[in-house]
Scaffold this motif. Structure first.
Motif, PDB file in Angstrom:
ATOM      1  N   SER A 234      -1.388 -15.236  17.583  1.00 13.14           N
ATOM      2  CA  SER A 234      -1.341 -14.403  18.793  1.00 13.14           C
ATOM      3  C   SER A 234      -0.127 -14.733  19.651  1.00 13.14           C
ATOM      4  O   SER A 234       0.458 -13.843  20.276  1.00 13.14           O
ATOM      5  N   ARG A 235       0.283 -15.994  19.677  1.00 15.01           N
ATOM      6  CA  ARG A 235       1.453 -16.340  20.481  1.00 15.01           C
ATOM      7  C   ARG A 235       2.738 -15.800  19.857  1.00 15.01           C
ATOM      8  O   ARG A 235       3.721 -15.567  20.554  1.00 15.01           O
ATOM      9  N   GLN A 236       2.729 -15.568  18.555  1.00 19.69           N
ATOM     10  CA  GLN A 236       3.910 -15.046  17.877  1.00 19.69           C
ATOM     11  C   GLN A 236       3.897 -13.516  17.778  1.00 19.69           C
ATOM     12  O   GLN A 236       4.828 -12.927  17.224  1.00 19.69           O
ATOM     13  N   ALA A 237       2.861 -12.877  18.307  1.00 19.58           N
ATOM     14  CA  ALA A 237       2.717 -11.432  18.150  1.00 19.58           C
ATOM     15  C   ALA A 237       3.750 -10.675  18.974  1.00 19.58           C
ATOM     16  O   ALA A 237       4.325 -11.203  19.936  1.00 19.58           O
ATOM     17  N   THR A 238       3.960  -9.423  18.610  1.00 21.16           N
ATOM     18  CA  THR A 238       4.922  -8.573  19.329  1.00 21.16           C
ATOM     19  C   THR A 238       4.243  -7.698  20.379  1.00 21.16           C
ATOM     20  O   THR A 238       4.901  -6.932  21.071  1.00 21.16           O
ATOM     21  N   GLY A 239       2.931  -7.817  20.503  1.00 19.35           N
ATOM     22  CA  GLY A 239       2.169  -7.062  21.493  1.00 19.35           C
ATOM     23  C   GLY A 239       0.890  -7.814  21.811  1.00 19.35           C
ATOM     24  O   GLY A 239       0.693  -8.946  21.349  1.00 19.35           O
ATOM     25  N   PRO A 240      -0.007  -7.221  22.599  1.00 20.02           N
ATOM     26  CA  PRO A 240      -1.238  -7.913  22.978  1.00 20.02           C
ATOM     27  C   PRO A 240      -2.163  -8.134  21.785  1.00 20.02           C
ATOM     28  O   PRO A 240      -2.262  -7.301  20.887  1.00 20.02           O
TER      29      PRO A 240
END
Length: 308
Positions: A234-240
């Motif tokens: 989740s910290r590496q995601a490009t959105g929520p």
């Protein structure tokens, strides 16, 4: 206990996380039983999630809560305050004595629902559905206005997903591409009046989250390694990101596990004593999680006041 979030958990680290989760459960039981009120079963279900979060992923300066680079932790399910205060004890910012002697007492700063009288609490949460919209606002400010690399973590209850404010918040989070927002939904399937609308139908939760444009990660909320992997992604995601964690209400205490009639009820002293012993007794584990990244200095105010 300091851990890095960028590698696979070793067996001894899983053991440490399990011990911390047990401490969070024990302290949630102890303080609510001493007060004679509270929501211990709602705290027990999310203890594994918080143990992993504060040890490995929450970048927070506990000694300087005004550090603008620190992550934000919002308990949208504010009734699980025993768990939040157990986290504060584990972080070393409140004492065991304060937890035990003042929780839900008149004039105490450890109120039944968390409030900003505590410097580590961003917003008062009580009525369900309020915490996530505030988290979206904080994430918007961090990503677009202040441009500070903090991450916003919001713990929600599954009963909250009946509130329109939750879905409006997810819609705006997706619209603005808030890569600095992670929503953790504690899907323990029981609310105040019995089973929730969807109970453990995680696939329907997933499809709804994705329909609003957010990434959904479905996990076992008691699998420490799976929790760690989801938070890292989740910290590496490009959105929520929305982590949909299937949990058991009252987890760790067989007398109340997955039973509908224990919402908002403290365990009686004899039952609490038995539960604490079954969980391995009282612990005094201290957690030092990852530190926040340096934040850019805030913009200097204009030299002259604006002419209106």
């Amino acid at each position: 206990m300091t851990m890095e979030a960028e590698r696979t958990l070793r067996e001894e680290e899983l053991t440490e996380l399990g011990e911390l989760a047990a401490q969070l459960r024990v302290d949630s039981i102890r303080c609510s039983t001493k007060a004679g009120s509270g929501h211990p079963t709602s705290s027990l279900s999310a203890a594994d999630l918080l143990a992993v979060l504060i040890s490995r992923h929450l970048r927070y300066d506990w000694l300087n809560p005004r550090n603008r680079a620190s992550d934000h932790l919002i308990f949208s399910k504010g009734h699980a305050s025993p768990l939040l205060y157990a986290v504060f004890k584990a972080a070393g910012v409140i004492s065991d004595q304060e937890l035990m002697d003042t929780y839900r007492q008149f004039g105490s700063r450890l109120q039944g629902h968390p409030t900003p009288v505590l410097p580590w609490v961003d917003v008062a949460t009580g009525s369900l559905g309020q915490g996530l919209p505030v988290g979206v606002g904080i994430a918007l400010a961090g990503q677009y206005l202040d441009k500070v690399p903090f991450h916003v973590w919001v713990l929600c209850g599954d009963s909250e997903t009946a509130e329109g404010s939750i879905w409006e918040a997810l819609d705006k989070a997706a619209h603005y591409g808030l890569r600095n927002l992670t929503v953790i939904v504690d899907v323990n399937r029981f609310g105040q009046r019995g089973p929730t609308e969807l109970e453990w139908d995680l696939d329907t939760y997933r499809r709804r989250v994705e329909a609003f444009g957010c990434q959904a990660l479905v996990i076992d909320g008691h699998d420490l390694a799976a929790i760690d992997e989801a938070f890292g992604r989740s910290r590496q995601a490009t959105g929520p990101t929305v982590v949909l964690a299937r949990t058991v209400k009252g987890k760790g205490v067989p007398d109340v596990e997955n039973k509908p009639d224990w919402h908002g009820k403290a365990l009686k002293p004899d039952m609490a004593e038995h539960a604490v012993q079954a969980l391995g007794g009282v612990r005094q584990i201290r957690v030092t999680g990852p530190k926040p990244e340096p934040a850019p200095a805030p913009a200097a105010p204009a030299a002259e006041p604006p002419q209106l």
